[in-house]
Design a protein around this motif. Structure first.
Motif, PDB file in Angstrom:
ATOM      1  N   HIS A  92       0.832  -1.206   0.000  1.00  0.00           N
ATOM      2  CA  HIS A  92       0.000   0.000   0.000  1.00  0.00           C
ATOM      3  C   HIS A  92       0.868   1.258   0.000  1.00  0.00           C
ATOM      4  N   ARG A 113      -7.027   1.338  -5.453  1.00  0.00           N
ATOM      5  CA  ARG A 113      -8.455   1.408  -5.141  1.00  0.00           C
ATOM      6  C   ARG A 113      -9.010   0.031  -4.779  1.00  0.00           C
ATOM      7  N   TRP A 116      -8.395  -0.780  -1.106  1.00  0.00           N
ATOM      8  CA  TRP A 116      -9.334  -0.170  -0.160  1.00  0.00           C
ATOM      9  C   TRP A 116     -10.742  -0.741  -0.302  1.00  0.00           C
ATOM     10  N   GLU A 119      -9.912  -4.568   1.316  1.00  0.00           N
ATOM     11  CA  GLU A 119      -9.134  -4.799   2.542  1.00  0.00           C
ATOM     12  C   GLU A 119      -9.104  -3.586   3.479  1.00  0.00           C
ATOM     13  N   HIS A 120     -10.158  -2.768   3.468  1.00  0.00           N
ATOM     14  CA  HIS A 120     -10.122  -1.557   4.298  1.00  0.00           C
ATOM     15  C   HIS A 120     -10.047  -1.887   5.789  1.00  0.00           C
ATOM     16  N   GLU A 121     -10.677  -2.954   6.234  1.00  0.00           N
ATOM     17  CA  GLU A 121     -10.617  -3.292   7.653  1.00  0.00           C
ATOM     18  C   GLU A 121      -9.190  -3.602   8.083  1.00  0.00           C
ATOM     19  N   LEU A 124      -7.098  -0.235   8.005  1.00  0.00           N
ATOM     20  CA  LEU A 124      -7.447   0.664   9.106  1.00  0.00           C
ATOM     21  C   LEU A 124      -6.900   0.147  10.434  1.00  0.00           C
ATOM     22  N   LEU A 132      -2.881   6.889   6.775  1.00  0.00           N
ATOM     23  CA  LEU A 132      -4.281   6.987   6.354  1.00  0.00           C
ATOM     24  C   LEU A 132      -4.558   8.319   5.665  1.00  0.00           C
ATOM     25  N   GLN A 148     -14.929  10.402  -4.649  1.00  0.00           N
ATOM     26  CA  GLN A 148     -13.595  10.057  -4.155  1.00  0.00           C
ATOM     27  C   GLN A 148     -12.613  11.194  -4.394  1.00  0.00           C
ATOM     28  N   VAL A 221     -16.419   2.831  -1.139  1.00  0.00           N
ATOM     29  CA  VAL A 221     -14.985   2.557  -1.007  1.00  0.00           C
ATOM     30  C   VAL A 221     -14.318   3.581  -0.099  1.00  0.00           C
ATOM     31  N   LEU A 225     -12.570   4.841   5.177  1.00  0.00           N
ATOM     32  CA  LEU A 225     -11.349   5.611   5.428  1.00  0.00           C
ATOM     33  C   LEU A 225     -11.678   7.026   5.907  1.00  0.00           C
TER      34      LEU A 225
END
Length: 600
Positions: A92, A113, A116, A119-121, A124, A132, A148, A221, A225
């Protein structure tokens, strides 16, 4: 002298906006790859990256090979910073590094993109706020949707400006979680002729944050975040948002306390209709006093004994904090009511405990007023002692029938150097003198003293009870938010104010009084006041300067008494408060020292 011109014709940056653009573009040269390097394909499986942890630099096998590209150099920097997180976090970070440049492999933005979206969890949970914010900035430049890009760019400006002004603020010497004082605000213009943020009621902060929250919620998406960062932002105590909220609450408390203390000279007053007046003939009117205090037991004993010895029918004491020794001492004294203002008290009152002590005083006085069956009730502090020339009840009998309250003017104690207190000073106005005499009596400080006092000059009142809809504030009754104006004077009574009984007492309380008590001044008052003088004295001369001020203005000495007497401003009235305690309560053990009496 500043190295940067401050006129509006000269740009802040050399070559103006063109110079800004050139500097920006110079930092965007693409990262290079060696022959065997590339970014993963768009359809890469993220699971192995999530399962592996980035090793420390000493254990990282990638460092064994020579560095032949800027891509590899950046990758090693990122891996060193993210050691202990997953390899997915390192990927990332590398994608962000490429996307900040003017060019990158074609799958880079889509891969970022996809990270996110899927795999955003994980991101974060593992990335710190700085990374972030970088991700949000990347959405601003390479977002797939209009939301976005718009929210990414808006929040990039927000966090970028925060970084700039918080960095500059460090030079103020204040910690990031410490708000500025309300005093000393510069009233000059803002850049671009902008209006200043209105501290009491401005909505710029909540409108800005709320709009970002709502708009970012439109994109599935970006939402996790953006919402995560905004939530971190409003919980961080080191931001301008938190500091402004703290300052707003302080100003609300100050303004509320100011309202409870009285109105500015010339403010409109209202008439409180008088519906009940005790008969002039027959028994004298009944009277009592109410006080909210956190004073030591000895001071409370002196206060109660003094007013009981003057004939008070009732003393109502609100203890600002629990004091079992006070409860125990007055148990069995039918004329003294003790009420402890603990958590249960405020729960029963149906309101949270006010932060400003002045508001607690006004609340309690009003409750006592509304519950009272007396004819008059006075609201005094434990460092205020009535000095009547006549019987108090007899003086109250002759308050005109259309007057809602009777005012007692203050005299201020001259702090004795030995022996009991006996000398007090009057204001020049009460003595019928012009203000110019203050400069003669107090050569260095007379210009900055109100009436020659360091405490209030408005005095306190005996309020006539049974009046509808009034509240009993610190200095008088109030009706519908305004001060009550139909009042009489009690010229044959004075209120002796032990505001500074000794230098030690004065020194201990001066900082509280400057920031939260009687020495503070309204934010929009630009005149030099007592608080400004004391601030200056403390800053330039410290305790020696404070002692010089106290000796000239407050200490009982022959020279000051002579100057006061010359203008009929000296009041002599011997007070033996401990003797009154013994006479009223018997020879019980009491403390002999005089402490702060609960007034600010």
């Amino acid at each position: 002298m500043s190295d940067v011109p401050n006129d509006r014709q000269t740009p802040t940056y050399d070559a103006g906006i063109q110079g800004v653009l050139e500097q920006m573009e110079a930092r965007r040269e693409p990262l290079t790859f060696s022959q065997d390097e590339s970014l993963p394909p768009l359809e890469v499986d993220f699971a192995p990256f999530k399962a592996q942890t980035v090793p420390t630099p000493a254990e990282d096998p990638l460092r064994a090979a020579p560095v032949r590209s800027s891509n590899r150099r950046k990758l090693l920097e990122i891996r060193e910073e993210l050691a202990g997180t997953s390899e997915l976090c390192a990927l990332h970070g590398l994608l962000i590094a490429h996307l900040r440049k003017s060019d990158q492999p074609p799958q880079t933005a889509a891969l970022f993109r996809r990270l996110w979206a899927e795999e955003h969890e994980h991101l974060l949970a593992q990335l710190d706020p700085r990374w972030l914010v970088s991700a949000l900035t990347t959405f601003g430049d390479h977002g797939e949707t209009e939301v976005q890009r718009r929210i990414g760019q808006a929040m990039t400006v927000l966090f970028g400006m925060m970084k700039l002004y918080e960095s500059e603020r460090r030079y103020s010497g204040l910690a990031a979680d410490r708000p500025f004082a309300l005093k000393g605000k510069n009233r000059g213009p803002l850049p671009l002729e902008m209006d200043a943020f209105h501290l009491p009621a401005g909505g710029l902060d909540v409108n800005m944050l709320g709009r970002l929250w709502v708009d970012s919620g439109e994109d599935a998406v970006l939402r996790p975040l953006a919402h995560h960062l905004l939530d971190l932002l409003i919980h961080d105590p080191r931001t301008v948002f938190r500091r402004l909220r703290v300052m707003r609450k302080r100003k609300e408390r100050r303004d509320a306390a100011k309202a409870s203390e009285g109105d500015a000279p010339g403010a409109p007053k209202v008439t409180a209709p008088v519906t009940y007046v005790p008969p002039r003939r027959g028994p004298l009117p009944s009277w009592g006093v109410v006080c909210t205090t956190h004073a030591p037991l000895a001071d409370i004993q002196r206060f109660a004994a003094h007013y009981l010895s003057l004939g008070a029918n009732r003393i109502t004491l609100y203890l600002d904090s629990p004091a079992p020794e006070v409860d125990a001492f007055f148990a069995g004294h039918d004329s003294v009511e003790v009420i402890t203002c603990d958590d249960a008290f405020w729960q029963t009152a149906g309101k949270p405990r006010p932060e400003a002590h002045q508001l607690r005083q006004a609340h309690n006085a009003t409750q006592a007023y509304r519950a009272s069956e007396l004819d008059f009730i006075g609201h005094f502090d434990t460092d205020e002692f009535l000095l009547p020339e006549i019987e108090v009840a007899r003086g109250l009998r002759f308050v005109p029938e259309d007057c809602a309250q009777a005012r007692v003017r203050p005299v201020e104690l001259l702090a004795p150097t030995d022996g009991p207190p006996q000398h007090f000073k009057n204001t020049h106005r009460q003595a019928g003198e012009k203000r110019a005499v203050l400069n003669e009596i107090y050569p260095n400080y007379g210009s900055y003293l109100t009436g020659g006092f360091i405490s209030h000059t408005s005095g306190k009142v005996f309020a006539r009870t049974r009046l509808a809809d009034v509240r009993l504030g610190i200095h008088g009754l109030r009706l519908d938010g305004s001060a009550v104006g139909n009042e009489a004077e009690l010229p044959r009574m004075k209120l002796a104010h032990f505001h500074a009984a000794s230098f030690e007492h004065f020194r201990e309380r001066v900082m509280f009084r400057l920031t939260r008590g009687s020495y503070r001044k309204p934010e929009d008052d630009d005149a030099m006041r007592l608080g400004d003088v004391l601030d200056f004295v403390l800053d330039t001369e410290g305790e020696d300067g404070l002692r010089h001020f106290f000796d000239e203005v407050c200490t009982d000495n022959p020279e000051l008494r002579e100057r006061l007497a010359r203008h009929d401003m000296l009041i002599t009235h011997a007070l033996d408060l401990d003797a009154e305690v013994r006479a009223v309560f018997g020879p019980r053990e009491t403390r002999s020292e005089t402490s702060e009496a609960g007034a600010a």
